[in-house]
Design a protein around this motif. Structure first.
Motif, PDB file in Angstrom:
ATOM      1  N   ALA A   1       5.497  -6.796   3.155  1.00  0.00           N
ATOM      2  CA  ALA A   1       4.065  -6.966   2.915  1.00  0.00           C
ATOM      3  C   ALA A   1       3.187  -6.253   3.934  1.00  0.00           C
ATOM      4  O   ALA A   1       3.548  -6.118   5.096  1.00  0.00           O
ATOM      5  CB  ALA A   1       3.741  -8.464   2.942  1.00  0.00           C
ATOM      6  N   VAL A   2       2.011  -5.869   3.444  1.00  0.00           N
ATOM      7  CA  VAL A   2       0.958  -5.335   4.302  1.00  0.00           C
ATOM      8  C   VAL A   2      -0.310  -6.139   4.019  1.00  0.00           C
ATOM      9  O   VAL A   2      -0.771  -6.193   2.873  1.00  0.00           O
ATOM     10  CB  VAL A   2       0.712  -3.834   4.039  1.00  0.00           C
ATOM     11  CG1 VAL A   2      -0.475  -3.332   4.861  1.00  0.00           C
ATOM     12  CG2 VAL A   2       1.965  -3.016   4.358  1.00  0.00           C
ATOM     13  N   PRO A   3      -0.865  -6.811   5.042  1.00  0.00           N
ATOM     14  CA  PRO A   3      -2.118  -7.550   4.857  1.00  0.00           C
ATOM     15  C   PRO A   3      -3.271  -6.595   4.537  1.00  0.00           C
ATOM     16  O   PRO A   3      -3.368  -5.507   5.116  1.00  0.00           O
ATOM     17  CB  PRO A   3      -2.338  -8.221   6.217  1.00  0.00           C
ATOM     18  CG  PRO A   3      -0.981  -8.282   6.842  1.00  0.00           C
ATOM     19  CD  PRO A   3      -0.294  -7.030   6.376  1.00  0.00           C
ATOM     20  N   ILE A   4      -4.113  -7.026   3.601  1.00  0.00           N
ATOM     21  CA  ILE A   4      -5.271  -6.232   3.188  1.00  0.00           C
ATOM     22  C   ILE A   4      -6.483  -7.145   3.091  1.00  0.00           C
ATOM     23  O   ILE A   4      -6.340  -8.369   3.005  1.00  0.00           O
ATOM     24  CB  ILE A   4      -5.000  -5.495   1.852  1.00  0.00           C
ATOM     25  CG1 ILE A   4      -4.548  -6.473   0.759  1.00  0.00           C
ATOM     26  CG2 ILE A   4      -3.966  -4.389   2.048  1.00  0.00           C
ATOM     27  CD1 ILE A   4      -4.318  -5.837  -0.605  1.00  0.00           C
ATOM     28  N   PRO A   5      -7.708  -6.568   3.094  1.00  0.00           N
ATOM     29  CA  PRO A   5      -8.915  -7.406   3.149  1.00  0.00           C
ATOM     30  C   PRO A   5      -9.216  -8.210   1.890  1.00  0.00           C
ATOM     31  O   PRO A   5      -9.905  -9.221   1.958  1.00  0.00           O
ATOM     32  CB  PRO A   5     -10.050  -6.410   3.418  1.00  0.00           C
ATOM     33  CG  PRO A   5      -9.456  -5.073   3.559  1.00  0.00           C
ATOM     34  CD  PRO A   5      -8.002  -5.152   3.244  1.00  0.00           C
TER      35      PRO A   5
ATOM     36  N   ALA B   1      10.330  -0.048   0.879  1.00  0.00           N
ATOM     37  CA  ALA B   1       9.077  -0.701   0.486  1.00  0.00           C
ATOM     38  C   ALA B   1       7.870  -0.230   1.295  1.00  0.00           C
ATOM     39  O   ALA B   1       6.806   0.013   0.708  1.00  0.00           O
ATOM     40  CB  ALA B   1       9.219  -2.217   0.605  1.00  0.00           C
ATOM     41  N   TYR B   2       7.990  -0.126   2.614  1.00  0.00           N
ATOM     42  CA  TYR B   2       6.807   0.225   3.396  1.00  0.00           C
ATOM     43  C   TYR B   2       6.208   1.571   3.017  1.00  0.00           C
ATOM     44  O   TYR B   2       4.995   1.669   2.830  1.00  0.00           O
ATOM     45  CB  TYR B   2       7.073   0.138   4.901  1.00  0.00           C
ATOM     46  CG  TYR B   2       6.955  -1.278   5.416  1.00  0.00           C
ATOM     47  CD1 TYR B   2       5.879  -2.085   5.088  1.00  0.00           C
ATOM     48  CD2 TYR B   2       7.930  -1.807   6.242  1.00  0.00           C
ATOM     49  CE1 TYR B   2       5.776  -3.377   5.545  1.00  0.00           C
ATOM     50  CE2 TYR B   2       7.831  -3.109   6.716  1.00  0.00           C
ATOM     51  CZ  TYR B   2       6.755  -3.888   6.370  1.00  0.00           C
ATOM     52  OH  TYR B   2       6.652  -5.169   6.833  1.00  0.00           O
ATOM     53  N   PRO B   3       7.000   2.637   2.868  1.00  0.00           N
ATOM     54  CA  PRO B   3       6.375   3.892   2.444  1.00  0.00           C
ATOM     55  C   PRO B   3       5.660   3.767   1.095  1.00  0.00           C
ATOM     56  O   PRO B   3       4.571   4.312   0.912  1.00  0.00           O
ATOM     57  CB  PRO B   3       7.544   4.880   2.372  1.00  0.00           C
ATOM     58  CG  PRO B   3       8.562   4.330   3.314  1.00  0.00           C
ATOM     59  CD  PRO B   3       8.427   2.832   3.200  1.00  0.00           C
ATOM     60  N   ALA B   4       6.253   3.030   0.154  1.00  0.00           N
ATOM     61  CA  ALA B   4       5.632   2.853  -1.164  1.00  0.00           C
ATOM     62  C   ALA B   4       4.323   2.075  -1.050  1.00  0.00           C
ATOM     63  O   ALA B   4       3.323   2.416  -1.700  1.00  0.00           O
ATOM     64  CB  ALA B   4       6.603   2.147  -2.112  1.00  0.00           C
TER      65      ALA B   4
ATOM     66  N   LEU C   1      -1.600   2.008  -1.066  1.00  0.00           N
ATOM     67  CA  LEU C   1      -2.868   1.645  -0.430  1.00  0.00           C
ATOM     68  C   LEU C   1      -3.734   2.879  -0.216  1.00  0.00           C
ATOM     69  O   LEU C   1      -4.938   2.849  -0.480  1.00  0.00           O
ATOM     70  CB  LEU C   1      -2.623   0.917   0.897  1.00  0.00           C
ATOM     71  CG  LEU C   1      -1.994  -0.475   0.799  1.00  0.00           C
ATOM     72  CD1 LEU C   1      -1.777  -1.057   2.192  1.00  0.00           C
ATOM     73  CD2 LEU C   1      -2.825  -1.411  -0.064  1.00  0.00           C
ATOM     74  N   ALA C   2      -3.128   3.968   0.235  1.00  0.00           N
ATOM     75  CA  ALA C   2      -3.889   5.206   0.441  1.00  0.00           C
ATOM     76  C   ALA C   2      -4.472   5.709  -0.871  1.00  0.00           C
ATOM     77  O   ALA C   2      -5.626   6.142  -0.927  1.00  0.00           O
ATOM     78  CB  ALA C   2      -2.992   6.275   1.071  1.00  0.00           C
ATOM     79  N   GLU C   3      -3.688   5.629  -1.947  1.00  0.00           N
ATOM     80  CA  GLU C   3      -4.155   6.100  -3.255  1.00  0.00           C
ATOM     81  C   GLU C   3      -5.293   5.254  -3.809  1.00  0.00           C
ATOM     82  O   GLU C   3      -6.102   5.736  -4.592  1.00  0.00           O
ATOM     83  CB  GLU C   3      -2.993   6.132  -4.248  1.00  0.00           C
ATOM     84  CG  GLU C   3      -1.989   7.235  -3.950  1.00  0.00           C
ATOM     85  CD  GLU C   3      -0.739   7.160  -4.814  1.00  0.00           C
ATOM     86  OE1 GLU C   3      -0.609   6.223  -5.639  1.00  0.00           O
ATOM     87  OE2 GLU C   3       0.125   8.056  -4.645  1.00  0.00           O
ATOM     88  N   THR C   4      -5.346   3.983  -3.425  1.00  0.00           N
ATOM     89  CA  THR C   4      -6.409   3.099  -3.921  1.00  0.00           C
ATOM     90  C   THR C   4      -7.543   2.933  -2.912  1.00  0.00           C
ATOM     91  O   THR C   4      -8.481   2.168  -3.156  1.00  0.00           O
ATOM     92  CB  THR C   4      -5.835   1.713  -4.292  1.00  0.00           C
ATOM     93  OG1 THR C   4      -5.184   1.151  -3.152  1.00  0.00           O
ATOM     94  CG2 THR C   4      -4.853   1.809  -5.445  1.00  0.00           C
ATOM     95  N   GLY C   5      -7.444   3.620  -1.764  1.00  0.00           N
ATOM     96  CA  GLY C   5      -8.504   3.563  -0.771  1.00  0.00           C
ATOM     97  C   GLY C   5      -8.593   2.249  -0.023  1.00  0.00           C
ATOM     98  O   GLY C   5      -9.655   1.899   0.495  1.00  0.00           O
ATOM     99  N   VAL C   6      -7.488   1.524   0.065  1.00  0.00           N
ATOM    100  CA  VAL C   6      -7.477   0.241   0.765  1.00  0.00           C
ATOM    101  C   VAL C   6      -6.802   0.427   2.120  1.00  0.00           C
ATOM    102  O   VAL C   6      -5.720   1.004   2.208  1.00  0.00           O
ATOM    103  CB  VAL C   6      -6.715  -0.826  -0.060  1.00  0.00           C
ATOM    104  CG1 VAL C   6      -6.616  -2.132   0.703  1.00  0.00           C
ATOM    105  CG2 VAL C   6      -7.400  -1.039  -1.406  1.00  0.00           C
ATOM    106  N   SER C   7      -7.440  -0.070   3.160  1.00  0.00           N
ATOM    107  CA  SER C   7      -6.875   0.011   4.505  1.00  0.00           C
ATOM    108  C   SER C   7      -6.200  -1.302   4.871  1.00  0.00           C
ATOM    109  O   SER C   7      -6.694  -2.380   4.509  1.00  0.00           O
ATOM    110  CB  SER C   7      -7.974   0.289   5.531  1.00  0.00           C
ATOM    111  OG  SER C   7      -8.535   1.552   5.298  1.00  0.00           O
ATOM    112  N   PRO C   8      -5.093  -1.236   5.602  1.00  0.00           N
ATOM    113  CA  PRO C   8      -4.454  -2.466   6.078  1.00  0.00           C
ATOM    114  C   PRO C   8      -5.430  -3.279   6.929  1.00  0.00           C
ATOM    115  O   PRO C   8      -6.272  -2.727   7.641  1.00  0.00           O
ATOM    116  CB  PRO C   8      -3.280  -1.962   6.916  1.00  0.00           C
ATOM    117  CG  PRO C   8      -2.993  -0.591   6.388  1.00  0.00           C
ATOM    118  CD  PRO C   8      -4.337  -0.035   5.989  1.00  0.00           C
ATOM    119  N   ALA C   9      -5.314  -4.602   6.856  1.00  0.00           N
ATOM    120  CA  ALA C   9      -6.173  -5.499   7.626  1.00  0.00           C
ATOM    121  C   ALA C   9      -5.476  -6.034   8.872  1.00  0.00           C
ATOM    122  O   ALA C   9      -6.127  -6.610   9.738  1.00  0.00           O
ATOM    123  CB  ALA C   9      -6.621  -6.663   6.749  1.00  0.00           C
TER     124      ALA C   9
END
Length: 160
Positions: free
Chosen positions: A74-78, A37-40, A45-53
């Motif tokens: 899960a990865v928290p995002i803004p 899951a984490y690599p996916a 997130l990289a493909e959509t331009g979202v950085s982890p929060a």
């Protein structure tokens, strides 16, 4: 092994937006889910331009069952996740009073730390909502010292 939880505390946590892979997984296959899951998630997130929060998490929903654990890697995002595909979905943990405790040491100490936290919650007459989580504050490294791991665990509580 030097698993060392510190004293639990209760605080109010804000709403938290997550990009997740959520599955009901047998206990012996949990590491495989994280490894997949984490690599996916990070690729999406990289493909959509979202950085982890914040640091990555695992979010447990409800109680463990015979078929396994309802788990969101899960990865928290803004902001709410809006990407599509790859099995990555949006999830939001609502703002809530939360009992938290820091675990220092090997991940093998997580089960005992949760038992301690749930007992502490019960001793205070608090009621869990069914959402529990762990946040991996340090990233484990191959060959690294597991005694240096820091994991914040949390149990959401009912009421204001």
């Amino acid at each position: 092994m030097n698993d060392s939880p510190v004293t639990p505390e209760i605080d109010t946590r804000p709403e938290l937006h997550l990009a997740v892979v959520r599955e009901t997984v047998p206990f012996d296959r949990i590491p495989e889910l994280y490894d997949r899951a984490y690599p996916a998630i990070f690729q999406a997130l990289a493909e959509t331009g979202v950085s982890p929060a914040a640091a990555p998490m695992g979010v447990m929903h409800g109680s463990p069952a015979a078929e396994g654990l309802d788990l969101s890697v899960a990865v928290p995002i803004p902001q709410p996740y809006t990407g599509t595909g790859g099995g990555i979905t949006a999830e939001t943990i609502p703002a809530a009073r939360t009992a938290t405790m820091l675990l220092r040491g090997d991940f093998s100490g997580l089960s005992a730390a949760y038992e301690r936290l749930y007992a502490w919650v019960s001793e205070r007459g608090e009621q869990p909502t069914g959402i529990a989580w762990e946040q991996y504050l340090t990233e484990p490294e191959p060959g690294g010292d597991p005694a240096l791991n820091e994991t914040l665990i949390g149990v959401q509580l009912a009421g204001d």
